[in-house]
Design a protein around this motif. Structure first.
Motif, mmCIF file in Angstrom:
data_model
loop_
_atom_site.group_PDB
_atom_site.id
_atom_site.type_symbol
_atom_site.label_atom_id
_atom_site.label_comp_id
_atom_site.label_asym_id
_atom_site.label_seq_id
_atom_site.Cartn_x
_atom_site.Cartn_y
_atom_site.Cartn_z
ATOM 1 N N ILE A 57 -2.377 -2.972 2.820
ATOM 2 C CA ILE A 57 -3.655 -3.094 2.112
ATOM 3 C C ILE A 57 -4.710 -3.600 3.094
ATOM 4 C CG2 ILE A 57 -4.892 -4.217 0.228
ATOM 5 C CD1 ILE A 57 -2.233 -4.504 -1.231
ATOM 6 N N ARG A 58 -5.759 -2.817 3.275
ATOM 7 C CA ARG A 58 -6.812 -3.167 4.226
ATOM 8 C C ARG A 58 -8.149 -3.326 3.507
ATOM 9 N NH1 ARG A 58 -8.059 0.814 7.458
ATOM 10 N NH2 ARG A 58 -6.861 2.441 6.401
ATOM 11 N N ASN A 59 -8.936 -4.289 3.975
ATOM 12 C CA ASN A 59 -10.270 -4.498 3.419
ATOM 13 C C ASN A 59 -11.323 -3.742 4.226
ATOM 14 O OD1 ASN A 59 -9.630 -6.323 1.297
ATOM 15 N ND2 ASN A 59 -9.462 -8.002 2.761
ATOM 16 N N ARG A 60 -12.306 -3.215 3.499
ATOM 17 C CA ARG A 60 -13.491 -2.631 4.128
ATOM 18 C C ARG A 60 -14.700 -3.339 3.508
ATOM 19 N NH1 ARG A 60 -13.504 3.622 4.013
ATOM 20 N NH2 ARG A 60 -13.612 3.273 1.763
ATOM 21 N N VAL A 61 -15.292 -4.233 4.291
ATOM 22 C CA VAL A 61 -16.360 -5.096 3.779
ATOM 23 C C VAL A 61 -17.716 -4.572 4.249
ATOM 24 C CG1 VAL A 61 -17.236 -7.454 3.660
ATOM 25 C CG2 VAL A 61 -14.766 -7.050 3.884
ATOM 26 N N THR A 62 -18.646 -4.438 3.315
ATOM 27 C CA THR A 62 -20.012 -4.042 3.644
ATOM 28 C C THR A 62 -20.986 -5.009 2.976
ATOM 29 O OG1 THR A 62 -20.091 -2.525 1.741
ATOM 30 C CG2 THR A 62 -19.440 -1.591 3.866
ATOM 31 N N GLY A 63 -22.150 -5.147 3.568
ATOM 32 C CA GLY A 63 -23.212 -5.955 2.977
ATOM 33 C C GLY A 63 -23.222 -7.414 3.380
ATOM 34 N N MET A 64 -22.473 -7.787 4.426
ATOM 35 C CA MET A 64 -22.476 -9.187 4.849
ATOM 36 C C MET A 64 -23.889 -9.664 5.209
ATOM 37 S SD MET A 64 -19.389 -10.574 4.704
ATOM 38 C CE MET A 64 -19.303 -11.917 5.890
ATOM 39 N N GLU A 65 -24.741 -8.728 5.610
ATOM 40 C CA GLU A 65 -26.111 -9.091 5.983
ATOM 41 C C GLU A 65 -26.937 -9.544 4.772
ATOM 42 O OE1 GLU A 65 -26.117 -4.718 4.932
ATOM 43 O OE2 GLU A 65 -24.819 -6.093 6.059
ATOM 44 N N ASN A 66 -26.428 -9.316 3.560
ATOM 45 C CA ASN A 66 -27.139 -9.720 2.342
ATOM 46 C C ASN A 66 -26.916 -11.191 1.975
ATOM 47 O OD1 ASN A 66 -28.285 -7.157 1.809
ATOM 48 N ND2 ASN A 66 -26.370 -6.463 0.877
ATOM 49 N N LEU A 67 -26.015 -11.864 2.671
ATOM 50 C CA LEU A 67 -25.724 -13.257 2.359
ATOM 51 C C LEU A 67 -26.807 -14.173 2.927
ATOM 52 C CD1 LEU A 67 -21.905 -13.212 3.176
ATOM 53 C CD2 LEU A 67 -22.938 -13.263 0.899
#
Length: 258
Positions: A57-67
């Motif tokens: 199971i792998r994560n694909r994270v997007t939108g970290m720049e929104n934090l």
């Protein structure tokens, strides 16, 4: 093969959580809560990494720049909840400590719950709703003043893939009371780890972090409708196979059943 992998991962979790929890219980009286939190977050990262190695199971994270960027900037994270996977993953990837709002019964879970009780989080008695919300606001304001982000699941429970629960406004009420922005987050963990399933399957879990939504001057229900619209539209974009009709099916689950 998936059964074997899932069993191995569960055994790994059980074997490692006991010494980790004991270490937290021993160390916590002597160090500050932030250090204890990051100690726990490291174990959660190991749990996620082992899920990748053992189960695929792998994560694909997007939108970290929104934090939010400031060290003391508060935020309320409102997250789609499909399985335990995101409860492990989010503390492992977030740059700030997180404070979960959770039912106090979890504190009685051997080792895991005992260690959680040493963390500066918000555990509530759901049978006393008004008192519980007052506690959430008081503790949430204090924690966010310290740069801790509060994380909540607005549907109140784990929701099966392709379904939508009732979005409750507690999270947006908290954000408005504290003047903190809301961060909507869509998660497709049920593709690999279905609700209450023992057998998991390999694949990619998308974690999409939406733009911060200011809470100042907003109404809780109106703000929650905006959060719901963003999350559900993003779920449809990320996992279209789960929505053959083009929209989520209403969930029959009640908060607390997950």
């Amino acid at each position: 093969m998936n059964l074997i992998r899932s069993t191995l991962h569960m055994l790994w979790m059980i074997v490692t959580v006991i010494p980790w929890a004991l270490a937290v219980l021993i160390v916590s009286p002597f160090v500050n809560s932030t250090r204890v939190y990051w100690m726990c977050a490291r174990w959660l990262k190991l749990a996620v990494d082992s899920g990748t190695v053992i189960m695929g199971i792998r994560n694909r994270v997007t939108g970290m720049e929104n934090l939010p960027l400031g060290a003391q900037d508060g935020a309320v994270l409102l997250v789609k909840h499909q399985s335990a996977w995101e409860t492990f993953t989010l503390p492992a990837i977030m740059p700030h400590p997180l404070a979960y709002v959770f039912k106090k019964e979890l504190l009685y879970v051997p080792f895991f719950g005992w260690a959680m009780g040493r963390l500066d989080m918000i555990h509530i008695d759901r049978s006393r709703r008004a008192e519980a919300f007052n506690k959430v606001v008081a503790q949430g304001r204090r924690l966010m003043d310290q740069g801790v982000w509060v994380i909540m699941f607005p549907e109140g429970t784990r929701i099966p893939r392709g379904e939508k629960g009732k979005y409750r406004s507690g999270g947006t009420r908290l954000a408005i009371e504290c003047g903190a922005p809301v961060i909507p987050i869509a998660v497709t963990s049920a593709k690999c780890w279905p609700r209450k399933a023992f057998v998991k399957k390999p694949g990619i879990v998308d974690i999409s972090i939406g733009p911060a939504i200011p809470s100042v001057g907003r109404k809780p229900d109106e703000l929650m409708r905006e959060v719901e619209a963003w999350i559900e539209a993003e779920m449809l974009r990320l996992d279209p196979e789960a929505y053959p009709s083009g929209e989520a099916r209403p969930s029959r689950l009640k908060p607390g059943e997950g």
